[in-house]
Design a protein around this motif. Structure first.
Motif, PDB file in Angstrom:
ATOM      1  N   PRO A 211       0.800  -1.230   0.000  1.00 27.97           N
ATOM      2  CA  PRO A 211       0.000   0.000   0.000  1.00 27.97           C
ATOM      3  C   PRO A 211       0.832   1.278   0.000  1.00 27.97           C
ATOM      4  O   PRO A 211       0.452   2.272  -0.638  1.00 27.97           O
ATOM      5  N   ALA A 212       1.972   1.285   0.710  1.00 29.08           N
ATOM      6  CA  ALA A 212       2.807   2.493   0.756  1.00 29.08           C
ATOM      7  C   ALA A 212       3.355   2.826  -0.625  1.00 29.08           C
ATOM      8  O   ALA A 212       3.362   4.000  -1.037  1.00 29.08           O
ATOM      9  N   ARG A 213       3.800   1.822  -1.346  1.00 30.32           N
ATOM     10  CA  ARG A 213       4.370   2.065  -2.675  1.00 30.32           C
ATOM     11  C   ARG A 213       3.283   2.428  -3.683  1.00 30.32           C
ATOM     12  O   ARG A 213       3.519   3.244  -4.583  1.00 30.32           O
ATOM     13  N   MET A 214       2.106   1.869  -3.512  1.00 33.27           N
ATOM     14  CA  MET A 214       0.980   2.281  -4.341  1.00 33.27           C
ATOM     15  C   MET A 214       0.639   3.744  -4.066  1.00 33.27           C
ATOM     16  O   MET A 214       0.364   4.513  -5.000  1.00 33.27           O
ATOM     17  N   THR A 215       0.667   4.130  -2.801  1.00 32.58           N
ATOM     18  CA  THR A 215       0.356   5.513  -2.430  1.00 32.58           C
ATOM     19  C   THR A 215       1.355   6.477  -3.045  1.00 32.58           C
ATOM     20  O   THR A 215       0.979   7.568  -3.499  1.00 32.58           O
ATOM     21  N   GLY A 216       2.634   6.093  -3.054  1.00 31.68           N
ATOM     22  CA  GLY A 216       3.640   6.952  -3.668  1.00 31.68           C
ATOM     23  C   GLY A 216       3.334   7.236  -5.123  1.00 31.68           C
ATOM     24  O   GLY A 216       3.413   8.389  -5.580  1.00 31.68           O
ATOM     25  N   ILE A 217       2.960   6.210  -5.879  1.00 35.17           N
ATOM     26  CA  ILE A 217       2.621   6.385  -7.294  1.00 35.17           C
ATOM     27  C   ILE A 217       1.345   7.208  -7.440  1.00 35.17           C
ATOM     28  O   ILE A 217       1.246   8.086  -8.311  1.00 35.17           O
ATOM     29  N   ALA A 252       5.324   7.783   1.073  1.00 34.65           N
ATOM     30  CA  ALA A 252       4.240   8.764   1.094  1.00 34.65           C
ATOM     31  C   ALA A 252       4.791  10.182   1.211  1.00 34.65           C
ATOM     32  O   ALA A 252       4.343  11.096   0.520  1.00 34.65           O
ATOM     33  N   GLU A 253       5.780  10.380   2.069  1.00 37.16           N
ATOM     34  CA  GLU A 253       6.280  11.719   2.349  1.00 37.16           C
ATOM     35  C   GLU A 253       7.136  12.281   1.210  1.00 37.16           C
ATOM     36  O   GLU A 253       7.032  13.467   0.877  1.00 37.16           O
ATOM     37  N   ALA A 254       7.994  11.446   0.634  1.00 38.86           N
ATOM     38  CA  ALA A 254       8.914  11.947  -0.395  1.00 38.86           C
ATOM     39  C   ALA A 254       8.192  12.508  -1.618  1.00 38.86           C
ATOM     40  O   ALA A 254       8.530  13.606  -2.086  1.00 38.86           O
ATOM     41  N   PRO A 255       7.197  11.808  -2.202  1.00 32.82           N
ATOM     42  CA  PRO A 255       6.520  12.396  -3.359  1.00 32.82           C
ATOM     43  C   PRO A 255       5.729  13.654  -3.022  1.00 32.82           C
ATOM     44  O   PRO A 255       5.606  14.555  -3.862  1.00 32.82           O
ATOM     45  N   VAL A 256       5.207  13.752  -1.812  1.00 35.70           N
ATOM     46  CA  VAL A 256       4.524  14.978  -1.397  1.00 35.70           C
ATOM     47  C   VAL A 256       5.518  16.134  -1.330  1.00 35.70           C
ATOM     48  O   VAL A 256       5.241  17.249  -1.799  1.00 35.70           O
ATOM     49  N   ALA A 257       6.701  15.864  -0.773  1.00 34.67           N
ATOM     50  CA  ALA A 257       7.744  16.897  -0.726  1.00 34.67           C
ATOM     51  C   ALA A 257       8.105  17.350  -2.134  1.00 34.67           C
ATOM     52  O   ALA A 257       8.234  18.554  -2.401  1.00 34.67           O
ATOM     53  N   GLY A 258       8.267  16.397  -3.037  1.00 41.10           N
ATOM     54  CA  GLY A 258       8.615  16.751  -4.418  1.00 41.10           C
ATOM     55  C   GLY A 258       7.506  17.496  -5.116  1.00 41.10           C
ATOM     56  O   GLY A 258       7.754  18.447  -5.875  1.00 41.10           O
ATOM     57  N   ALA A 259       6.266  17.089  -4.888  1.00 42.41           N
ATOM     58  CA  ALA A 259       5.124  17.733  -5.538  1.00 42.41           C
ATOM     59  C   ALA A 259       4.974  19.186  -5.112  1.00 42.41           C
ATOM     60  O   ALA A 259       4.596  20.053  -5.919  1.00 42.41           O
ATOM     61  N   LEU A 260       5.274  19.473  -3.846  1.00 44.14           N
ATOM     62  CA  LEU A 260       5.089  20.827  -3.307  1.00 44.14           C
ATOM     63  C   LEU A 260       6.369  21.654  -3.315  1.00 44.14           C
ATOM     64  O   LEU A 260       6.341  22.829  -2.952  1.00 44.14           O
ATOM     65  N   GLY A 261       7.486  21.036  -3.694  1.00 44.66           N
ATOM     66  CA  GLY A 261       8.750  21.769  -3.711  1.00 44.66           C
ATOM     67  C   GLY A 261       9.232  22.152  -2.336  1.00 44.66           C
ATOM     68  O   GLY A 261       9.829  23.218  -2.144  1.00 44.66           O
TER      69      GLY A 261
END
Length: 324
Positions: A211-217, A252-261
């Motif tokens: 689920p965590a890796r699915m959430t990242g995508i 979950a946290e890393a893609p959110v950080a990247g998405a928001l800069g």
């Protein structure tokens, strides 16, 4: 397709009503049962091996009781003469296992307090959803704590319970929630729970792996749909996710950080001790109240995407079966 109707219904019920704050909420009852059994099984004088064994016994008892109770409920719902009533009741039961609205409400409370510059109240509010010390946090650290919590709990509170429902129905969704609740209560790496809660913590890591890796995508796709930095989200997912001390939290946290800069991680204070968490993302933008709001939007979008992808998968499967 019946499962899809129940999942959409559960999501609608949660978005409409949220989680009632009651000691009779199923997850609260799980917590009470875990606390009672902890008092029965935990002894500070036990050696490491016995603490590990007793913690495993607690885990097994809780999971068996929750799984069997949910299995009985599911059978009862499906034996009702009014099938639509049974589906509605199952949707309500599943709604207790997810918490998108509660996450959103907690995050938005902090968002509004920061916008009003009420730092003292914001510290108190964020302290309700994180385990770190919050008494000395400034505005950026309060926002960071909220963003990290909403992002990481998108896995625990939304995607994972729905994922396990699709795999094994209500019993498996309830079993997941029981395991996750146990991890939240006894899965700490401190003197008391290092061995007693170790099996519960490891099981939670295993259950959250997919689920965590699915959430990242899903967060990467959500970033694209919301006109955030989807390329940055994808890049940080691959670059920084593995830096998180949890084997799953970074996805979950890393893609959110990247998405928001923004940059997440850094120094956190736990019971007066400073712990450093590796940074994720680049500090292109400040971590402020707006980042909390944007993370909540990413969370809702990721949840809706998960359900739409599930609908597409079931539809393709039905077409394939009809051709056989």
């Amino acid at each position: 397709m019946e499962q899809l109707v129940i999942v959409f219904g559960a999501f609608f019920v949660d978005c409409l009503l949220g989680d009632p704050r009651s000691k009779y909420h199923p997850v609260a009852l799980m917590g009470s049962m875990i606390a009672f059994l902890e008092r029965v099984f935990y002894r500070a004088t036990d050696d490491a091996g016995k603490k590990l064994f007793m913690g495993g016994m607690l885990l097994l008892i809780v999971l068996l009781l929750c799984f069997n109770a949910a299995e009985g409920m599911e059978k009862l719902f499906r034996q009702l003469r009014l099938p639509h009533l049974g589906m509605a009741l199952e949707s309500i039961a599943l709604a207790f296992m997810i918490s998108p609205r509660s996450l959103a409400e907690a995050g938005m409370e902090i968002y509004h307090l920061l916008r009003e510059k009420d730092i003292a109240a914001a510290r108190q509010a964020v302290g309700m959803i994180v385990s770190r010390d919050t008494e000395t946090l400034d505005e950026a650290e309060i926002a960071r704590a909220a963003v990290e919590t909403v992002a990481e709990n998108t896995v625990d509170g939304v995607i994972a319970p729905l994922f396990f429902y699709f795999i094994g129905g209500l019993p498996l969704a309830v079993l997941y929630r029981a395991s996750n609740t146990m991890d939240a209560m006894i899965g700490y790496r401190n003197e008391k729970y290092l061995y007693f809660g170790k099996i519960a913590a490891r099981l939670d890591d295993v259950l959250n792996y997919i689920p965590a890796r699915m959430t990242g995508i899903l967060f990467v796709i959500a970033a694209f749909l919301l006109r955030k930095d989807a390329v940055g989200a994808w890049r940080m997912l691959w670059r920084d996710a593995s830096k998180h001390p949890s084997p799953n939290g970074g996805y979950a946290e890393a893609p959110v950080a990247g998405a928001l800069g923004i940059r997440l991680g850094g120094e956190n204070l736990y019971f007066g001790e400073v712990h450093f968490r590796a940074h994720m993302g680049d500090p292109e933008q400040p971590v402020d109240a707006g980042a909390i709001r944007d993370t909540i939007r990413l969370m809702y979008t990721a949840a809706i995407l998960f359900m739409l992808f599930a609908y597409a998968a079931f539809s393709i499967y039905d077409v394939y079966v009809s051709w056989l």
